[in-house]
Write a protein that holds these residues in place. Sequence first.
Motif, PDB file in Angstrom:
ATOM      1  N   LEU A 260      -9.966   0.913  -3.384  1.00  0.00           N
ATOM      2  CA  LEU A 260      -8.859  -0.101  -2.886  1.00  0.00           C
ATOM      3  C   LEU A 260      -9.324  -1.495  -2.802  1.00  0.00           C
ATOM      4  O   LEU A 260     -10.482  -1.596  -2.208  1.00  0.00           O
ATOM      5  CB  LEU A 260      -8.184   0.434  -1.479  1.00  0.00           C
ATOM      6  N   SER A 261      -8.668  -2.452  -3.461  1.00  0.00           N
ATOM      7  CA  SER A 261      -9.114  -3.836  -3.096  1.00  0.00           C
ATOM      8  C   SER A 261      -7.751  -4.542  -3.175  1.00  0.00           C
ATOM      9  O   SER A 261      -6.786  -3.932  -3.233  1.00  0.00           O
ATOM     10  CB  SER A 261      -9.876  -4.221  -4.314  1.00  0.00           C
ATOM     11  N   GLY A 262      -7.892  -5.899  -2.997  1.00  0.00           N
ATOM     12  CA  GLY A 262      -6.779  -6.925  -3.069  1.00  0.00           C
ATOM     13  C   GLY A 262      -6.496  -7.137  -1.650  1.00  0.00           C
ATOM     14  O   GLY A 262      -5.656  -6.424  -0.925  1.00  0.00           O
ATOM     15  N   GLY A 263      -6.555  -8.506  -1.096  1.00  0.00           N
ATOM     16  CA  GLY A 263      -6.406  -9.096   0.147  1.00  0.00           C
ATOM     17  C   GLY A 263      -6.829  -8.406   1.162  1.00  0.00           C
ATOM     18  O   GLY A 263      -6.389  -8.426   2.442  1.00  0.00           O
TER      19      GLY A 263
ATOM     20  N   ALA B 104      -9.348  -7.744   9.568  1.00  0.00           N
ATOM     21  CA  ALA B 104      -8.696  -7.644  10.244  1.00  0.00           C
ATOM     22  C   ALA B 104      -7.575  -6.390   9.856  1.00  0.00           C
ATOM     23  O   ALA B 104      -6.680  -5.923  10.664  1.00  0.00           O
ATOM     24  CB  ALA B 104      -7.545  -8.952  10.831  1.00  0.00           C
ATOM     25  N   ASN B 105      -7.391  -6.274   8.477  1.00  0.00           N
ATOM     26  CA  ASN B 105      -6.508  -5.302   7.973  1.00  0.00           C
ATOM     27  C   ASN B 105      -6.864  -4.210   7.010  1.00  0.00           C
ATOM     28  O   ASN B 105      -6.557  -3.297   6.583  1.00  0.00           O
ATOM     29  CB  ASN B 105      -5.405  -5.975   7.132  1.00  0.00           C
ATOM     30  N   VAL B 106      -8.393  -4.060   7.183  1.00  0.00           N
ATOM     31  CA  VAL B 106      -9.227  -3.080   6.151  1.00  0.00           C
ATOM     32  C   VAL B 106      -8.706  -1.562   6.963  1.00  0.00           C
ATOM     33  O   VAL B 106      -8.637  -0.607   6.183  1.00  0.00           O
ATOM     34  CB  VAL B 106     -10.327  -3.096   5.946  1.00  0.00           C
ATOM     35  N   ALA B 107      -8.693  -1.615   8.327  1.00  0.00           N
ATOM     36  CA  ALA B 107      -8.736  -0.326   8.746  1.00  0.00           C
ATOM     37  C   ALA B 107      -7.268   0.202   8.538  1.00  0.00           C
ATOM     38  O   ALA B 107      -7.152   1.365   8.287  1.00  0.00           O
ATOM     39  CB  ALA B 107      -8.883  -0.521  10.502  1.00  0.00           C
ATOM     40  N   GLU B 108      -6.146  -0.551   8.688  1.00  0.00           N
ATOM     41  CA  GLU B 108      -4.961  -0.136   8.240  1.00  0.00           C
ATOM     42  C   GLU B 108      -4.877   0.241   6.962  1.00  0.00           C
ATOM     43  O   GLU B 108      -3.998   1.437   6.697  1.00  0.00           O
ATOM     44  CB  GLU B 108      -3.820  -1.227   8.601  1.00  0.00           C
ATOM     45  N   ALA B 109      -5.401  -0.270   6.104  1.00  0.00           N
ATOM     46  CA  ALA B 109      -5.346  -0.017   4.519  1.00  0.00           C
ATOM     47  C   ALA B 109      -5.739   1.277   4.380  1.00  0.00           C
ATOM     48  O   ALA B 109      -5.314   2.011   3.654  1.00  0.00           O
ATOM     49  CB  ALA B 109      -6.068  -1.231   3.673  1.00  0.00           C
TER      50      ALA B 109
ATOM     51  N   TRP C  81       0.927  -1.339  -0.051  1.00  0.00           N
ATOM     52  CA  TRP C  81      -0.326   0.107   0.076  1.00  0.00           C
ATOM     53  C   TRP C  81       0.916   1.494   0.102  1.00  0.00           C
ATOM     54  O   TRP C  81       0.236   2.217  -0.345  1.00  0.00           O
ATOM     55  CB  TRP C  81      -0.957  -0.171   1.377  1.00  0.00           C
ATOM     56  N   SER C  82       2.043   0.962   0.412  1.00  0.00           N
ATOM     57  CA  SER C  82       2.959   2.368   0.535  1.00  0.00           C
ATOM     58  C   SER C  82       3.520   2.903  -1.037  1.00  0.00           C
ATOM     59  O   SER C  82       3.685   4.144  -1.036  1.00  0.00           O
ATOM     60  CB  SER C  82       4.185   2.084   1.196  1.00  0.00           C
TER      61      SER C  82
END
Length: 234
Positions: A175-178, A182-187, A161-162
């Motif tokens: 945004l999509s992909g993986g 558990a990780n959507v907030a970070e994304a 994502w960086s």
Amino acid sequence: MPYCQPMPHRDDTFAIKICGLSTPETLEAALAAGAEMIGLNFHPRSPRYVTPQRAAELAAPARGRTQIVALIVDYAPEQAAELARILRPDWLQLHGSEGPEQVAAIRRATGLPVMKALGIATAADLEQVAQHRSVADRLLLDAKPPKDAAYPGGHGRPFDWSLLAGLDPAFRFMLSGGLVPANVAEAVRITRPAGVDVSSGVESAPGVKDAGRIADFVKAARAAAAELKKAGQA
């Protein structure tokens, strides 16, 4: 000429899309969770594939309650127009190798807003953004599929994502992909997208959506977007 009157959409609204729905129960779960978009997949090799007729049945109770998105892969403009006639979606999502000219042709043939998916693995892949930004109504930045993949999409794997840090802050993309609960907030915090799109990340098996995971995903994504909005207004 448009084949339907699309449901109005606001570009300033954070949108959560649950894609690859194939049963009335899981579609209702996405609606109950408050998803702004639901996706129906028309790629025959996908485990989430539905026929146009089945998709129309699924979409009927969702119409007017959310935005209906038809995911297509390398359709000719006339194919896209026929699907638009049968399904009457709010959006078309182009998830194949469509170039800018093909995107524009499908948009003209259907009269519908078009979301173009771009596979991202390295910084070089971001060159596609400038090429498609002027012809698509929205871009979806997805993980690039493995070379031996039978169908497009992120296949449950996130990209770095960086890589998106250098994009124009005014550029609104999904945004999509993986993405998973558990990780959507970070994304969302890292990429600051206009919305997120999930399919396999809310499944218990390929093509089998899980109502609990859908609810958890929407809740996590919504909370992260609200935090960003609040921070921007502080």
